[in-house]
Each structure stands twice: as structure tokens, then as C-alpha cells.
Design an enzyme around this catalytic site. Structure first.
Site, PDB file in Angstrom:
ATOM      1  N   GLU A   1      -5.392 -56.096  14.305  1.00 43.78           N
ATOM      2  CA  GLU A   1      -6.789 -56.453  14.099  1.00 43.78           C
ATOM      3  C   GLU A   1      -6.991 -57.869  14.641  1.00 43.78           C
ATOM      4  O   GLU A   1      -6.106 -58.718  14.526  1.00 43.78           O
ATOM      5  CB  GLU A   1      -7.099 -56.428  12.604  1.00 43.78           C
ATOM      6  CG  GLU A   1      -8.560 -56.389  12.276  1.00 43.78           C
ATOM      7  CD  GLU A   1      -9.066 -55.002  11.933  1.00 43.78           C
ATOM      8  OE1 GLU A   1     -10.245 -54.882  11.566  1.00 43.78           O
ATOM      9  OE2 GLU A   1      -8.281 -54.038  12.041  1.00 43.78           O
TER      10      GLU A   1
ATOM     11  N   LYS B   1      -7.407 -46.474   2.375  1.00 46.26           N
ATOM     12  CA  LYS B   1      -8.105 -47.753   2.250  1.00 46.26           C
ATOM     13  C   LYS B   1      -8.841 -47.814   0.920  1.00 46.26           C
ATOM     14  O   LYS B   1      -9.379 -46.816   0.434  1.00 46.26           O
ATOM     15  CB  LYS B   1      -9.079 -47.957   3.415  1.00 46.26           C
ATOM     16  CG  LYS B   1     -10.128 -46.890   3.564  1.00 46.26           C
ATOM     17  CD  LYS B   1     -10.934 -47.101   4.837  1.00 46.26           C
ATOM     18  CE  LYS B   1     -11.914 -45.950   5.063  1.00 46.26           C
ATOM     19  NZ  LYS B   1     -12.630 -46.069   6.342  1.00 46.26           N
TER      20      LYS B   1
ATOM     21  N   ARG C   1      -7.365 -38.839  10.031  1.00 42.24           N
ATOM     22  CA  ARG C   1      -7.423 -39.470   8.716  1.00 42.24           C
ATOM     23  C   ARG C   1      -6.505 -38.683   7.789  1.00 42.24           C
ATOM     24  O   ARG C   1      -6.923 -37.786   7.068  1.00 42.24           O
ATOM     25  CB  ARG C   1      -8.856 -39.468   8.187  1.00 42.24           C
ATOM     26  CG  ARG C   1      -9.792 -40.330   9.007  1.00 42.24           C
ATOM     27  CD  ARG C   1     -11.127 -40.523   8.310  1.00 42.24           C
ATOM     28  NE  ARG C   1     -12.082 -41.216   9.168  1.00 42.24           N
ATOM     29  CZ  ARG C   1     -12.151 -42.524   9.305  1.00 42.24           C
ATOM     30  NH1 ARG C   1     -11.327 -43.295   8.624  1.00 42.24           N
ATOM     31  NH2 ARG C   1     -13.049 -43.080  10.101  1.00 42.24           N
TER      32      ARG C   1
ATOM     33  N   ARG D   1     -10.473 -53.627  15.407  1.00 40.63           N
ATOM     34  CA  ARG D   1      -9.170 -53.013  15.660  1.00 40.63           C
ATOM     35  C   ARG D   1      -8.734 -53.326  17.089  1.00 40.63           C
ATOM     36  O   ARG D   1      -9.523 -53.255  18.035  1.00 40.63           O
ATOM     37  CB  ARG D   1      -9.290 -51.493  15.463  1.00 40.63           C
ATOM     38  CG  ARG D   1      -7.981 -50.715  15.464  1.00 40.63           C
ATOM     39  CD  ARG D   1      -7.282 -50.818  14.140  1.00 40.63           C
ATOM     40  NE  ARG D   1      -6.123 -49.932  14.080  1.00 40.63           N
ATOM     41  CZ  ARG D   1      -6.122 -48.721  13.527  1.00 40.63           C
ATOM     42  NH1 ARG D   1      -7.242 -48.231  12.989  1.00 40.63           N
ATOM     43  NH2 ARG D   1      -5.018 -47.994  13.486  1.00 40.63           N
TER      44      ARG D   1
ATOM     45  N   ARG E   1     -10.560 -49.732  19.293  1.00 41.27           N
ATOM     46  CA  ARG E   1     -10.285 -48.419  18.714  1.00 41.27           C
ATOM     47  C   ARG E   1     -10.943 -47.308  19.522  1.00 41.27           C
ATOM     48  O   ARG E   1     -10.541 -46.144  19.432  1.00 41.27           O
ATOM     49  CB  ARG E   1     -10.736 -48.357  17.259  1.00 41.27           C
ATOM     50  CG  ARG E   1     -12.210 -48.462  17.024  1.00 41.27           C
ATOM     51  CD  ARG E   1     -12.546 -48.380  15.545  1.00 41.27           C
ATOM     52  NE  ARG E   1     -12.213 -47.092  14.979  1.00 41.27           N
ATOM     53  CZ  ARG E   1     -12.057 -46.848  13.690  1.00 41.27           C
ATOM     54  NH1 ARG E   1     -12.164 -47.836  12.820  1.00 41.27           N
ATOM     55  NH2 ARG E   1     -11.807 -45.650  13.244  1.00 41.27           N
TER      56      ARG E   1
ATOM     57  N   LYS F   1      -6.932 -55.511   4.189  1.00 40.99           N
ATOM     58  CA  LYS F   1      -7.834 -54.826   5.111  1.00 40.99           C
ATOM     59  C   LYS F   1      -8.869 -55.844   5.573  1.00 40.99           C
ATOM     60  O   LYS F   1      -9.693 -56.303   4.791  1.00 40.99           O
ATOM     61  CB  LYS F   1      -8.520 -53.629   4.467  1.00 40.99           C
ATOM     62  CG  LYS F   1      -9.340 -52.835   5.490  1.00 40.99           C
ATOM     63  CD  LYS F   1     -10.021 -51.651   4.908  1.00 40.99           C
ATOM     64  CE  LYS F   1     -10.601 -50.784   6.035  1.00 40.99           C
ATOM     65  NZ  LYS F   1     -11.378 -51.548   7.017  1.00 40.99           N
TER      66      LYS F   1
ATOM     67  N   PHE G   1      -0.060 -55.101  12.527  1.00 35.11           N
ATOM     68  CA  PHE G   1       0.428 -54.389  11.345  1.00 35.11           C
ATOM     69  C   PHE G   1       1.254 -53.147  11.672  1.00 35.11           C
ATOM     70  O   PHE G   1       1.754 -52.480  10.766  1.00 35.11           O
ATOM     71  CB  PHE G   1      -0.711 -54.013  10.397  1.00 35.11           C
ATOM     72  CG  PHE G   1      -1.858 -53.257  11.036  1.00 35.11           C
ATOM     73  CD1 PHE G   1      -1.715 -51.948  11.460  1.00 35.11           C
ATOM     74  CD2 PHE G   1      -3.084 -53.873  11.173  1.00 35.11           C
ATOM     75  CE1 PHE G   1      -2.768 -51.259  12.020  1.00 35.11           C
ATOM     76  CE2 PHE G   1      -4.158 -53.195  11.736  1.00 35.11           C
ATOM     77  CZ  PHE G   1      -4.003 -51.878  12.167  1.00 35.11           C
TER      78      PHE G   1
ATOM     79  N   GLU H   1      -1.445 -53.758   2.264  1.00 30.28           N
ATOM     80  CA  GLU H   1      -1.798 -54.768   3.260  1.00 30.28           C
ATOM     81  C   GLU H   1      -3.260 -55.167   3.127  1.00 30.28           C
ATOM     82  O   GLU H   1      -4.100 -54.381   2.695  1.00 30.28           O
ATOM     83  CB  GLU H   1      -1.595 -54.213   4.681  1.00 30.28           C
ATOM     84  CG  GLU H   1      -0.184 -53.760   4.987  1.00 30.28           C
ATOM     85  CD  GLU H   1      -0.070 -53.127   6.368  1.00 30.28           C
ATOM     86  OE1 GLU H   1       1.059 -52.839   6.780  1.00 30.28           O
ATOM     87  OE2 GLU H   1      -1.114 -52.921   7.018  1.00 30.28           O
TER      88      GLU H   1
END
Length: 507
Positions: free
Chosen positions: A260, A376, A370, A216, A231, A211, A298, A209
Site C-alpha cells: 500500500e 478486514k 474474496r 494498493r 489494484r 489496514k 505486506f 495487520e
């Protein structure tokens, strides 16, 4: 609980690099906290205030009164004092806040003063981030850490979770469920230096996708009511009427979307990040025409009564396609071919976007962590900059010169323009080396900061450039980190501020 106990724990945590030792020290402190103190203790040891911002800057922390001889300050007393300081407003508020801070520090021992000053200044860097603190809460309460992490994800805050875990154990944690209207911690992505390495980690077909360099946005829908959260779980609904209107048209009864929001030029290219950030940070003035923001969704973690947090990525994607038309979805492909993903990456970057996110089709929505499910990939920018000054470190870096002030060369004046600061990317070896080297270059010191001759060149990696009134050049580097020093280069060979400005323009 006395603040002295928290200060001692903070010092102990900062003095060790071992994760297990940090967790053990934090857990012991949490066990000693009274039931009503747990949330505040967690906040302080995480380097945060429950009140968030209370209007205390460095100026109020410069003139510290003589310390108390014996510790007496309790956690509730300090919390009440911070609340009182934060409530001060109107004429004379700056002086009044300074007086209240001085009164509080005057009741603290020297050790407590050091802790409180670092806490208020946002300088309590001791390695007690959310992951370590969640493990400490689990250890203190004797519950599985996975239960704590899930509760934090659903509640969005460590403090209430610590209170529930210490009071009621597993039963208390199970009371936290997904609620439409209450934001959850967002899922985060790991990093890889290239598309090929990201695919090597996933070892399977994956979604790729765009970025975006936007903000966010977690969007909750319930019977036509739309709420938008950042976020950091702040509610910014009132600032984004165009986003609310677009989402309200979706054929859903209740849902929680992840996405986003971003400011786009008429040709579809993104404006600099600062433009988007300005729209989400404050309400637009009435006499100013706002730059519209576009929402790209997303993920979806709840849809019309069904919780999808534990569903694999492929299932959540299918649900998103059913509920959201293509113009509101982030562009993406699904492929097992790294070369196809690389072409998609190149196209995203050519359009002005940050890069791509490569996502496992099997991973559940592991919020707040994470993990390996999202990776990413961004092109790395680097600059050779000159060290202008450096700040003394705290915690494990006590006694070491740590936070670098970075400058670009200005050929027109023969001087340097400061672009920001960083203490990221420094190994123990680099810290020791730069402390010795920069002390040799020192020209003056003002307590916090050592100003040096602009001779040492350092290679800095960064994610982008943004406008910043904080620095003389009006721009700053985003997410700057040290790669290496360049003793082979002189300051005259450093990158110029004009080259940085060309990156900021994006054109």
C-alpha cells in the site's frame, strides 16, 4: 456475432438472480462467438469496453436516433466504432464524438440501442462480475473453473483467458504463468463486523495487520528496474519516484511485492484518502510541491526466482522479512488471542487508519478472489440522511426506483447538501417499498431521475468521507450502503453537513 445476440444474453442474465442460470446463458453466448471475438464479447457482457474510456458522456446519449428495423451490427463493427470514437481529439472533438455515437446507434435496433447506451454509460449492472464470467468461460470451454481463475489471476484480464480457453482448452490456460513485470490480480479480503467474529471464522492463530486508507500497490522488481501497478493493474511508476527509489534499495534481484502507498502527515497520521489518490491518479504539476507517499509492503509472491503464490501465508511472511527491512513493512502481530488483536485494532484506528486485516497463516495467495483467508475489520460509520432524488434501475431493477441521492441537513440555509448516491444494500423488499414511497413524494422527473420532497430519512453506513468536486458540499461518502429506513425520524432530525465535514477533516 451480432450485437443483438449479446443484448439478448445481457437481458437474460439481468432477468435472473440464479448464479447457475447466469453462467449457462453467458456460456452459450461465448460458444457462439468467433475466435477473434471472444475477448470483446467477454468485455461487453462484463459491462466494460476493451478501450476502457472513449470520452462519451451522458450528453452524447440523450438524443437517440430512430432505431433500425432489423439487427445488422456485428461485434467487430462496434469495437471498431468505439476505437474510432476514442481516437477523436482536438477542436470540435465533442461534436464529432456525438456524431459518431449517433451514427452507431442509428444502425442499432431498439434493443441493441438500450444495451449500447447502458454499456457506454457504465450502467450495465446485470450480475456478470468476474467470478460469474470466469465460471462461464470454464463452462463454454469445458475446462475446470479453477484453471480459468488462476489464468485470470496471472494474466490480469478475462478477455485473453477466454480466447485461450476457447481455442486451446487446458493447454492454452497452462501457458499463463507469473511474469515479473506483468501485474497479477490482487488478493482480496472478506469482511467481518468485529475482530472476535473474524477470529471465529479462522479458528486459529493469525496475523493482524494495519489496514491503511491508501492505494494498493503491486511492485515488481527486475535487475534494478522497478514498476508500480494499482489494484486495477494500471502502471503508475512515473508518478511515484520516491516509492521507486525506496524499493530499488532492497537487496533483491527480482521480486513481486504487494503493499500500500499512503500520504502521511509529519506526525505519522494519514492524510485524507483524497491526498493519496491525487498523487497516484495524475502526474504532479511542476510548480506544485508533491505530498510524498510512503510504501508499506505486506506480501511477496515472487522472490529471486521462486514463485510463492501457492506458499502458505506464514512462508510468504518469512520471505518478506528476509527481503524487506521493518520500516517498509506493514505493522503486524501474530496472535491467537482475540483480545490482543482487538487492542491492536483499537491502536490502528486511534492512529487514523481504517482498521485491521486478519490473515490466515496457511492460505496461499488466491489473487482476485474474496476468500476466507483474509478478513478486514473496520469501524462502521453511520448517518441518518434524507433522500433528495432517485434514479430508475436497470436489469433486475428495471421498473424500480433504485439509485438514491443522499443529502445531509444544512441548518444555516434550511436546505440539504448532497453527499453522493448509492444503490447498495437494498433488498427486494426495500426496493419495492421505496419505489412506492418515493413515487408518492415525487415532484418532477427528468427521464433518468425522479426528484422527491426531502422527507424520507434513511440510515446509511459508509467507510469514510472524501473530498469531491462532483457534489455541492465538496465532499462525498465512500462505499455508502443502505442499512434501513427511519420512518420514526423527520428530515429535521437528519444528520447535518457540519457533522459530516468533521469526519472529513479527521482531526
Amino acid at each position: 456475432m451480432l450485437i443483438a445476440e449479446i443484448a439478448r444474453t445481457s437481458r437474460e442474465v439481468a432477468g435472473t438472480s440464479g448464479r447457475k442460470a447466469k453462467i449457462t446463458a453467458l456460456a452459450e453466448c461465448l460458444r457462439a462467438a468467433a475466435p477473434g471475438e471472444a475477448a470483446t464479447v467477454v468485455a461487453y457482457l462484463s459491462g466494460e469496453l476493451p478501450q476502457r474510456q472513449i470520452g462519451v458522456g451522458y450528453a452524447a446519449l440523450r438524443d437517440v436516433p430512430p432505431p433500425a428495423a432489423e439487427p445488422s451490427l456485428t461485434v467487430p463493427e462496434v469495437d471498431a466504432a468505439f476505437t474510432e470514437i476514442g481516437a477523436v481529439s482536438g477542436a470540435g472533438s465533442v461534436a464529432r464524438r456525438r456524431d459518431l455515437v449517433a451514427a452507431l446507434l442509428g444502425r442499432a435496433t431498439r434493443d441493441e440501442q438500450g444495451f449500447l447506451i447502458r454499456l457506454l454509460a457504465g450502467e450495465l449492472r446485470q450480475g456478470a462480475l468476474d467470478g460469474v464470467m470466469a465460471e462461464a468461460i470454464a463452462a463454454a470451454a469445458g475446462v475446470p473453473s479453477a484453471q480459468v481463475r488462476r489464468a485470470v489471476m496471472l494474466r490480469g484480464s478475462l478477455g485473453p483467458v477466454a480466447t485461450a480457453a476457447l481455442a486451446d482448452g487446458t493447454a492454452g490456460l497452462q501457458a499463463f504463468t507469473l511474469e515479473v513485470g506483468r501485474p497479477v490480480k490482487p488478493m482480496l479480503a472478506a469482511s467481518a463486523p468485529s475482530v472476535e467474529e473474524a477470529f471465529a471464522k479462522l479458528k486459529a492463530e493469525a496475523a493482524v495487520e494495519w489496514k491503511l486508507d491508501g492505494v494498493r500497490a503491486q511492485i515488481h522488481v527486475r535487475d534494478g528496474d522497478v514498476r508500480v501497478f494499482t489494484r486495477t493493474l494500471d502502471d503508475i511508476t512515473a508518478r511515484l519516484p520516491e516509492v521507486v527509489a525506496a524499493v530499488r534499495e532492497l537487496p533483491v534481484r527480482d521480486a513481486v511485492f504487494d503493499g500500500e502507498v499512503i500520504a502521511l502527515r509529519p506526525d505519522g497520521a494519514p492524510y485524507p484518502f483524497q491526498v493519496t489518490a491525487a498523487r497516484t491518479a495524475t502526474r504532479t504539476a511542476k510548480d506544485t510541491e508533491p505530498v510524498p507517499l510512503t510504501a508499506f509492503l505486506f506480501d511477496v509472491v515472487h522472490l529471486d526466482g521462486d514463485d510463492l503464490l501457492d506458499a502458505p501465508g506464514a512462508d510468504r511472511s518469512a520471505a518478506l522479512v528476509r527481503a524487506v527491512p521493518e520500516p517498509l513493512r506493514i505493522p503486524r502481530i501474530v496472535t491467537a488471542d482475540p483480545s490482543a488483536a482487538k487492542d491492536f485494532f483499537d491502536d490502528a484506528v486511534a492512529r487514523g487508519h481504517e482498521g485491521v486485516l486478519i490473515k490466515s497463516l496457511d492460505t496461499p495467495y488466491t489473487a482476485g478472489r474474496r476468500g476466507a483467508g483474509w478478513i478486514k475489520v473496520k469501524p462502521r460509520h453511520t448517518l441518518d440522511l434524507v433522500v433528495l432524488a432517485v434514479e430508475w434501475g436497470h436489469g433486475r431493477r428495471q421498473g424500480l426506483l433504485s439509485n438514491l441521492h443522499l443529502g445531509a441537513r444544512d441548518p444555516e440555509t434550511g436546505g440539504f447538501v448532497m453527499l453522493g448516491k448509492t444503490f447498495k444494500g437494498l433488498t427486494d423488499e426495500l426496493l419495492a417499498w421505496q419505489t412506492e414511497k418515493l413515487r408518492e413524494l415525487a415532484v418532477r422527473e427528468d427521464g433518468w431521475t425522479v426528484h422527491v420532497r426531502p422527507e424520507l430519512v434513511v440510515e446509511i453506513a459508509f467507510d469514510g468521507v472524501q473530498q469531491s468536486p462532483r457534489y455541492p458540499g465538496g465532499i462525498a461518502l465512500r462505499f455508502a450502503r443502505v442499512l434501513r429506513y427511519r420512518p420514526d425520524k423527520t428530515a429535521a432530525e437528519a444528520d447535518t453537513v457540519q457533522s459530516v465535514l468533521s469526519l472529513a477533516s479527521g482531526r
